[in-house]
Write an enzyme that holds these catalytic residues in place. Structure first.
Site, PDB file in Angstrom:
ATOM      1  NE  ARG A 161      37.670  24.161  23.871  1.00 47.35           N
ATOM      2  CZ  ARG A 161      37.041  24.283  22.698  1.00 47.35           C
ATOM      3  NH1 ARG A 161      35.738  24.536  22.680  1.00 47.35           N
ATOM      4  NH2 ARG A 161      37.696  24.144  21.562  1.00 47.35           N
ATOM      5  CE  LYS A 184      40.321  26.765  24.052  1.00 50.35           C
ATOM      6  NZ  LYS A 184      41.657  26.166  23.813  1.00 50.35           N
ATOM      7  CG  HIS A 252      41.274  19.386  28.320  1.00 52.36           C
ATOM      8  ND1 HIS A 252      40.168  20.177  28.064  1.00 52.36           N
ATOM      9  CD2 HIS A 252      42.060  19.488  27.221  1.00 52.36           C
ATOM     10  CE1 HIS A 252      40.288  20.727  26.879  1.00 52.36           C
ATOM     11  NE2 HIS A 252      41.427  20.326  26.337  1.00 52.36           N
ATOM     12  NE  ARG A 255      37.627  19.776  24.194  1.00 50.80           N
ATOM     13  CZ  ARG A 255      36.910  20.232  23.178  1.00 50.80           C
ATOM     14  NH1 ARG A 255      35.619  20.001  23.125  1.00 50.80           N
ATOM     15  NH2 ARG A 255      37.481  20.922  22.216  1.00 50.80           N
ATOM     16  CG  HIS A 278      39.220  20.804  17.582  1.00 56.33           C
ATOM     17  ND1 HIS A 278      39.611  19.499  17.733  1.00 56.33           N
ATOM     18  CD2 HIS A 278      39.354  21.375  18.811  1.00 56.33           C
ATOM     19  CE1 HIS A 278      39.968  19.289  18.986  1.00 56.33           C
ATOM     20  NE2 HIS A 278      39.832  20.413  19.652  1.00 56.33           N
ATOM     21  CE1 TYR A 287      40.134  16.706  22.641  1.00 55.23           C
ATOM     22  CE2 TYR A 287      41.535  18.636  22.444  1.00 55.23           C
ATOM     23  CZ  TYR A 287      40.534  17.939  23.097  1.00 55.23           C
ATOM     24  OH  TYR A 287      39.934  18.490  24.187  1.00 55.23           O
TER      25      TYR A 287
END
Length: 306
Positions: A161, A184, A252, A255, A278, A287
């Protein structure tokens, strides 16, 4: 939160703390959960005419849920946001029901509004390559050009990211064969570093006029402070306009492209899930973009009955 009873307020805080401790939810996620549940509890207070304690919350009905959703949608909340709010409320009630010993079916059975999920739009391999080549041409200073290329190469070459790339500190230098990334929700992962990314970062470091301290960001602005993500976004905007690429060609998207190109080349979906950081495999499936021919090829070559 003045409309909410003290008992409900305490329960909400305990739930949020459990989300932080058990699931490692980020502060932004916790803030969104809090807003969603506070909105719901405030509505129920007004709807029922009095603050709703824990026992009153046990008596929330299907009709109450419909009334809340109708008012929320009537306030202009989009279906996607409504679905997120409902998910937060369900999660809170599921947790509360386990501790209070009541049946939360009225809440949990409420259907989420349908919406069309926006699929990410990765660049094809040729466009990604041209983006890397063109990004380097946007700056007048050699070290800034090298910096921009190094950042975008990390996004595409390692699936980082932009916040993760710009969060790297001098202690990771010189880059080795892998990077330990804190993503995250505090989720840690190890990502391989391809030669092109290592070379791009090495070149940038050799040209950068600012000292690389262990506790300082690797990527710097012109004045030496931490690089702002907006600067990389603007560089890519210029590059995509020169290349005639769509507005979806963002940092993004690099990615997205990393994940999609790996999968199209035969990469394992679960391995890619780990590389991206993830928590859910379904997130990775959304994604990545795989064309029908690729899916049929995998099916025909791997399915035991094919």
């Amino acid at each position: 939160m003045s409309l909410i009873s003290p008992a409900a307020r305490d329960a909400l805080q305990s739930w949020l703390e459990s989300q932080s401790a058990l699931r490692g939810s980020s502060q932004n996620t916790l803030d969104a959960y809090r807003r969603d549940v506070v909105d719901f509890l405030s509505f129920i207070t007004v709807h029922k005419g009095e603050p709703q304690g824990l026992k009153a919350l046990e008596r929330v009905t299907v009709s109450d849920m419909r009334a809340w959703m109708a008012q929320t949608r009537g306030d202009g909340i989009a279906a996607r946001s409504m679905a997120r709010k409902l998910s937060s409320v369900k999660s809170f009630f599921r947790w509360l029901a386990e501790r209070q010993g009541f049946d939360p079916s009225a809440v949990l059975s409420t259907r989420s509004p349908k919406f069309h999920r926006k699929l990410p739009r990765p660049l094809d391999v040729d466009a990604a390559r041209k983006m890397l080549e063109t990004v380097e041409l946007q700056a007048s200073k050699d070290w800034v050009a090298a910096r921009d290329l190094a950042v975008v190469t990390l996004l595409y070459g390692c699936g980082l990211r932009i916040s993760e790339a710009l969060g790297l500190q001098g202690r990771v230098l010189p880059l080795g064969d892998s990077l330990r990334i804190l993503g995250k929700g505090g989720k840690e992962r190890i990502v391989p570093v391809i030669g092109a990314a290592r070379q791009a970062v090495d070149r940038y470091v050799s040209l950068c006029p600012h000292q690389m301290e262990p506790d300082q960001p690797v990527f710097r602005g012109v004045r030496g402070g931490a690089l702002n993500p907006r600067q990389i976004q603007q560089v890519m905007e210029k590059a995509r306009m020169q290349l005639g690429l769509p507005a979806s060609a963002t940092p993004h998207a690099m990615r997205h492209s990393f994940a999609t190109h790996l999968l199209n080349a035969g990469g394992d979906l679960r391995a890619i899930q780990e590389l991206l950081g993830h928590a859910s495999l379904s997130t990775t499936q959304t994604y990545t973009a795989v064309d029908l021919d690729r899916l049929l090829d995998v099916y025909e070559n791997t399915h035991p009955k094919a």
